[in-house]
Design an enzyme around this catalytic site. Sequence first.
Site, PDB file in Angstrom:
ATOM      1  N   ASN A   1      96.931  25.575   3.475  1.00  0.00           N
ATOM      2  CA  ASN A   1      95.701  26.072   3.539  1.00  0.00           C
ATOM      3  C   ASN A   1      95.833  27.323   3.939  1.00  0.00           C
ATOM      4  O   ASN A   1      96.572  28.012   4.512  1.00  0.00           O
ATOM      5  CB  ASN A   1      94.404  25.209   3.979  1.00  0.00           C
ATOM      6  CG  ASN A   1      94.692  25.095   5.251  1.00  0.00           C
ATOM      7  OD1 ASN A   1      94.768  25.954   6.315  1.00  0.00           O
ATOM      8  ND2 ASN A   1      94.791  23.874   5.744  1.00  0.00           N
TER       9      ASN A   1
ATOM     10  N   PRO B   1      96.405  11.566   9.665  1.00  0.00           N
ATOM     11  CA  PRO B   1      95.867  11.104  10.954  1.00  0.00           C
ATOM     12  C   PRO B   1      94.769  11.953  11.132  1.00  0.00           C
ATOM     13  O   PRO B   1      95.035  13.562  11.094  1.00  0.00           O
ATOM     14  CB  PRO B   1      96.793  10.926  11.921  1.00  0.00           C
ATOM     15  CG  PRO B   1      98.028  11.501  11.323  1.00  0.00           C
ATOM     16  CD  PRO B   1      97.714  11.772   9.913  1.00  0.00           C
TER      17      PRO B   1
ATOM     18  N   PHE C   1      86.195  21.715  15.815  1.00  0.00           N
ATOM     19  CA  PHE C   1      85.892  22.981  15.167  1.00  0.00           C
ATOM     20  C   PHE C   1      85.601  22.484  13.729  1.00  0.00           C
ATOM     21  O   PHE C   1      85.825  21.233  13.322  1.00  0.00           O
ATOM     22  CB  PHE C   1      86.786  23.990  14.806  1.00  0.00           C
ATOM     23  CG  PHE C   1      86.707  25.158  15.741  1.00  0.00           C
ATOM     24  CD1 PHE C   1      86.844  25.044  17.335  1.00  0.00           C
ATOM     25  CD2 PHE C   1      86.473  26.530  15.398  1.00  0.00           C
ATOM     26  CE1 PHE C   1      86.860  26.049  18.030  1.00  0.00           C
ATOM     27  CE2 PHE C   1      86.231  27.415  16.444  1.00  0.00           C
ATOM     28  CZ  PHE C   1      86.387  27.284  17.539  1.00  0.00           C
TER      29      PHE C   1
END
Length: 406
Positions: A213, A310, A332
């Site tokens: 990403n 996980p 966050f």
Amino acid sequence: MKDLAGKHIVLGLTGGIACYKAAELCRALIKDGATVQVVMTDAAQQFITPITMQALSNRPVAGSQWDASEPNNMAHINLSREADAVLIAPCSADFMAKLAQGRADDLLSLLCLARPLDKVPLLLAPAMNREMWAHPATQRNAAQLQADGATVLAVGGGDQACGETGDGRMLEPQELLEDLVAFFQPKLLAGHHVLVTAGPTYEAIDPVRGITNLSSGKMGFAVARAAREAGAQVTLVAGPVHLPTPRGVRRIDVKSAADMLTATVNVAEDATVFVATAAVADWRPAQTAEQKIKKDGSGQPPMLEFVENPDILATIAQSPRAQAAELFCVGFAAESEDLLANSQAKRLRKGVPLLVGNIGPATFGQDDNALLLVREVGVESLARAPKLELARELIAACARQIRAKA
Ligand code: C5P
């Protein structure tokens, strides 16, 4: 953001080839908001001229205790009273020996001895040949200077001007700047071990492809730097990003979420604060092909199956140490809408005392950000600012919350 705004630095130069780096350092200090008064020993003036340093600092260089142009003829008192810090860069072996003995037969050593110990810190950036640095006399002097309250900064390693290779080079100007800026930050997390995850993860599909990403890692690296500045020991577990490691921070590079989990669980065993800023991939391919997946000519793309990764933060937050409040966990949330409600829900889901919300598309890759601090009781909003500034505010908020619980 100018970290040294309002600070007046006496920059002392002693004899050494690293004087050429002091010119760049002087510029860097001024660019970061400081005013700089340069003081040079006679030996330093063999390596670089006072004219160069005057032009860069925009002030005449002080060099002699006998300079009658000072109205009271006490340059050593005047210089040492107005400074927020005295930084000697380069600091030669001879000058360290002199300071360790408390001698004062030139202006720079005189002002170091005359400075008010409790008000004007002294920082030394040693620079010398590796044998001189390793010599027991120099090491003894360094230890004595630390014991007397000076801060002896690290030395760099590598090629030396003399042609030898080893420890003893002066730190680079940007490293010295970072150390000086850190020196002035309040030591709110002294004694703590802060663990930070940062950046994206990379989940391999085959040897040449994967899913990842757009997280730049900048926020996490800023948090690691701010924690270090606040006096903590810091371990940064970083996904694949090309950012320089903040000074004094231990970095562990990982690629996949599984690697990040392993590294994080290990380090978390003796951490006292965990800040999860990493944008961990939610899914990974169920299988990683050993060879590159090729087009088979059928026009049909391959069918990829995914499994869920996980949740590193939730795993750590449920650990016995986190449950016993020995490890303070911060998460966050990168949201695209309804920041408050989503952050509150995420704080409960992750089981953390502090959740930091931000708008994902507005922060990825940017140098600044705006944060929303969500706790069990109360919400605090940190206005848009450079990530390092926000990271410092976040670290201060963590320190307050930890102290309030203690
Ligand atoms: O669930 P979501 O990805 O929105 O949660 C974001 C928070 O959880 C961040 O602090 C992130 O670092 C952490 N996280 C994690 N492991 C995951 C997913 C998210 O540590 N697999």
